[in-house]
Design a protein around this motif. Structure first.
Motif, PDB file in Angstrom:
ATOM      1  N   ARG A 295       4.477  -6.980   6.644  1.00  0.00           N
ATOM      2  CA  ARG A 295       4.345  -5.541   6.934  1.00  0.00           C
ATOM      3  C   ARG A 295       5.024  -4.694   5.861  1.00  0.00           C
ATOM      4  O   ARG A 295       4.572  -3.589   5.549  1.00  0.00           O
ATOM      5  N   TRP A 296       6.097  -5.207   5.268  1.00  0.00           N
ATOM      6  CA  TRP A 296       6.798  -4.433   4.253  1.00  0.00           C
ATOM      7  C   TRP A 296       5.992  -4.311   2.955  1.00  0.00           C
ATOM      8  O   TRP A 296       6.229  -3.410   2.152  1.00  0.00           O
ATOM      9  N   VAL A 297       5.044  -5.209   2.763  1.00  0.00           N
ATOM     10  CA  VAL A 297       4.140  -5.061   1.615  1.00  0.00           C
ATOM     11  C   VAL A 297       3.398  -3.730   1.726  1.00  0.00           C
ATOM     12  O   VAL A 297       3.300  -2.951   0.765  1.00  0.00           O
ATOM     13  N   PHE A 298       2.898  -3.434   2.922  1.00  0.00           N
ATOM     14  CA  PHE A 298       2.159  -2.184   3.128  1.00  0.00           C
ATOM     15  C   PHE A 298       3.089  -0.971   3.084  1.00  0.00           C
ATOM     16  O   PHE A 298       2.704   0.089   2.578  1.00  0.00           O
ATOM     17  N   TRP A 299       4.306  -1.113   3.590  1.00  0.00           N
ATOM     18  CA  TRP A 299       5.234   0.017   3.533  1.00  0.00           C
ATOM     19  C   TRP A 299       5.598   0.369   2.092  1.00  0.00           C
ATOM     20  O   TRP A 299       5.684   1.554   1.742  1.00  0.00           O
ATOM     21  N   VAL A 300       5.792  -0.630   1.262  1.00  0.00           N
ATOM     22  CA  VAL A 300       6.104  -0.353  -0.151  1.00  0.00           C
ATOM     23  C   VAL A 300       4.926   0.341  -0.832  1.00  0.00           C
ATOM     24  O   VAL A 300       5.099   1.304  -1.591  1.00  0.00           O
ATOM     25  N   ILE A 301       3.703  -0.142  -0.567  1.00  0.00           N
ATOM     26  CA  ILE A 301       2.519   0.504  -1.144  1.00  0.00           C
ATOM     27  C   ILE A 301       2.401   1.947  -0.650  1.00  0.00           C
ATOM     28  O   ILE A 301       2.076   2.865  -1.414  1.00  0.00           O
ATOM     29  N   ALA A 302       2.697   2.169   0.638  1.00  0.00           N
ATOM     30  CA  ALA A 302       2.609   3.518   1.202  1.00  0.00           C
ATOM     31  C   ALA A 302       3.629   4.457   0.552  1.00  0.00           C
ATOM     32  O   ALA A 302       3.310   5.617   0.245  1.00  0.00           O
ATOM     33  N   ILE A 303       4.837   3.971   0.325  1.00  0.00           N
ATOM     34  CA  ILE A 303       5.863   4.808  -0.320  1.00  0.00           C
ATOM     35  C   ILE A 303       5.424   5.187  -1.732  1.00  0.00           C
ATOM     36  O   ILE A 303       5.509   6.355  -2.133  1.00  0.00           O
ATOM     37  N   ALA A 304       4.950   4.194  -2.489  1.00  0.00           N
ATOM     38  CA  ALA A 304       4.475   4.471  -3.857  1.00  0.00           C
ATOM     39  C   ALA A 304       3.306   5.442  -3.847  1.00  0.00           C
ATOM     40  O   ALA A 304       3.223   6.357  -4.678  1.00  0.00           O
ATOM     41  N   THR A 305       2.401   5.271  -2.887  1.00  0.00           N
ATOM     42  CA  THR A 305       1.233   6.166  -2.786  1.00  0.00           C
ATOM     43  C   THR A 305       1.665   7.576  -2.450  1.00  0.00           C
ATOM     44  O   THR A 305       1.117   8.552  -2.994  1.00  0.00           O
ATOM     45  N   GLY A 306       2.634   7.730  -1.549  1.00  0.00           N
ATOM     46  CA  GLY A 306       3.108   9.064  -1.181  1.00  0.00           C
ATOM     47  C   GLY A 306       3.686   9.815  -2.369  1.00  0.00           C
ATOM     48  O   GLY A 306       3.377  10.991  -2.591  1.00  0.00           O
ATOM     49  N   VAL A 307       4.518   9.126  -3.161  1.00  0.00           N
ATOM     50  CA  VAL A 307       5.096   9.758  -4.359  1.00  0.00           C
ATOM     51  C   VAL A 307       4.001  10.140  -5.347  1.00  0.00           C
ATOM     52  O   VAL A 307       3.978  11.253  -5.887  1.00  0.00           O
ATOM     53  N   MET A 308       3.070   9.201  -5.572  1.00  0.00           N
ATOM     54  CA  MET A 308       1.991   9.454  -6.520  1.00  0.00           C
ATOM     55  C   MET A 308       1.108  10.618  -6.058  1.00  0.00           C
ATOM     56  O   MET A 308       0.697  11.458  -6.861  1.00  0.00           O
ATOM     57  N   THR A 309       0.825  10.692  -4.760  1.00  0.00           N
ATOM     58  CA  THR A 309      -0.042  11.753  -4.228  1.00  0.00           C
ATOM     59  C   THR A 309       0.586  13.123  -4.452  1.00  0.00           C
ATOM     60  O   THR A 309      -0.103  14.085  -4.835  1.00  0.00           O
TER      61      THR A 309
END
Length: 477
Positions: A194-208
């Motif tokens: 599950r933390w794989v998706f949380w890390v991707i989500a954090i990176a996506t939020g910053v990038m967005t």
């Protein structure tokens, strides 16, 4: 419409037609300052890296998913990874034509937000069906930068420099799936899938957030349509129209625009065959991804985290292919442009040579793994394969973009959709093929198929221009 790279000499071609104001108009994306282009391209490269990263970063955590959801079907285990890439097949047919109607930036922002939402949904999924649906939807939204990224490059960069810049953009689709398992292996091992998706989500939020602040519209027809609207408001002249204006958007025109990637894929033999070559190569990449981790865990005794490092062969080979192909392509484009003989076929010479690295790498990797030689040998084979993969990927993209410059997003969508379909489906056949043939003959079969496809660049080098310009294959887009 005239070639989008030609910079007009005046503001209007008629009294009521709005165009760029001369060859140095700073509103024209070709004339943007270098820092502005660089900012846009760096953000686009990050955007194009994160979404493919999500395609494979989750792969090392599949065992944990199967355990948590009490599943044992190995085909289901492969499909929960590849269904994301299946979303890449659906998204381009919607995203590309819409970007050619409404501009690049609205599509980037909308898809980034949707990708963030569906990635978080994956992180909190409570069943296998939920996870698969959210993975599919994340793939549909996440394909946006892969679909219109080449169009964004074509909007801003002249052909003499386009291949080198396209190489930076191409890092994302290739290195994302390679880096993903390396990072995902350690993360899933330490913190759970599950933390794989949380890390991707954090990176996506910053990038967005960064993209919302700094992205600027680069598609000339949309820029000029907005300019015409400003002038109509300022002057009160309701007859003012962009030079690209085709009149009111009718239902028929809207549907025709949405169908453009499909028409390009199935009515143009050049688009179909080059996309097929790139698709088969991309499918091989994901097929090898499904076997690499078990080989290095079971045969060479690597831990799940260390097994992820085996993917570095793909990464290093991709960088080598990128640098060499980008340099050679730019050199050829500059030389041919100086002689006045540049044509899209000028993009193909690197592929004529580099494509042969694909079967060579497959033979190398397959038989090294079959005979269980030192672990570095199969990794070197994947590196050779990656050099060929990057060469095919880059040359096919730049060739298709140069052939259909105005519709760069749509032709990239056709290429991406077919590539993603093969990338999603082919890995499902991997386990049964390798069980029946073994790693040596299984990869040799793939190599023989790629040997046949290596003829395509030769044919297009010799006959591509005749096929492109033949009246039978002229498309009404």
């Amino acid at each position: 419409m005239a070639d989008l790279e030609k910079q007009p000499d005046c503001q209007t071609t008629t009294d009521n037609t709005v165009d760029f104001e001369g060859p140095n108009d700073l509103e024209n994306p070709f004339n943007w300052p270098q820092w502005k282009k660089l900012r846009q391209l760096v953000l686009m490269a990050v955007n194009t890296f994160i979404t493919p990263l999500a395609s494979s970063m989750f792969a090392p955590g599949v065992a944990g998913v199967m355990r948590d959801f009490r599943e044992s079907d190995m085909m289901l285990a492969s499909f929960v990874v590849s269904i994301y890439v299946l979303g890449y097949m659906v998204g381009p047919f919607i995203i590309a034509p819409l970007s050619e109607m409404y501009g690049r930036v609205p599509l980037y922002h909308t898809c980034n937000v949707l990708f963030l939402i569906f990635t978080i949904a994956c992180a909190v999924a409570q069943s296998m069906p939920q996870l698969m649906v959210f993975r599919l939807l994340a793939g549909i939204a996440g394909v946006c930068p892969l679909t219109i990224g080449s169009g964004t490059v074509a909007d801003m960069v002249p052909k003499e420099k386009r291949a080198g810049i396209m190489a930076i953009w191409a890092l994302g689709p290739i290195l994302g799936p390679v880096v993903g398992p390396v990072a995902g292996g350690f993360l899933a091992d330490a913190e759970g899938w599950r933390w794989v998706f949380w890390v991707i989500a954090i990176a996506t939020g910053v990038m967005t957030i960064m993209c919302m602040i700094w992205y600027r519209e680069s598609y000339a027809p949309v820029i000029l349509a907005r300019k015409a609207a400003r002038l109509r408001k300022a002057t009160g002249n309701e007859a003012l129209r962009s030079v690209h204006d085709k009149g009111r958007m009718t239902r028929q025109r809207f549907l025709s625009t949405l169908a453009r990637p499909i028409k390009l894929l199935f009515l143009s033999p050049i688009v179909f065959l080059l996309a097929l070559f790139a698709a088969v190569t991309y499918g091989y990449l994901y097929l090898m991804f499904t076997t690499l981790t078990p080989i290095f865990e079971n045969t060479y005794g690597f831990s799940p985290g260390l097994a992820g490092l085996a993917y570095l062969g793909f990464g290093i080979g991709s960088i080598i292919g990128l640098v060499v192909c980008g340099y050679v392509s730019n050199h050829i484009a500059q030389r041919d442009s100086a002689k006045g003989c540049f044509r899209p076929e000028s993009r193909l010479p690197p592929m004529l040579v580099g494509c042969w690295a694909i079967p060579a790498g497959l033979f190398w990797y397959g038989w090294a793994a079959e005979y269980k030689v030192h672990w570095i040998v199969p990794i070197l084979g994947t590196g050779v394969f990656a050099i060929g993969l990057m060469t095919v990927f880059m040359c096919a993209n730049t060739y298709l973009v140069d052939s259909y410059l105005k519709y760069a997003a749509s032709v990239t969508a056709a290429n991406t959709a077919l590539r993603s379909l093969v990338g999603a489906v082919l890995p499902l056949a991997g386990p049964s093929m390798y069980d029946a043939l073994g790693l040596g003959w299984g990869n040799s079969l793939l190599a023989f198929i790629s040997l046949v496809l290596c003829v395509c660049p030769v044919l297009f080098w010799r006959y591509g221009e005749a096929i492109r310009t033949h009246p039978r294959f002229q498309l009404t887009l």
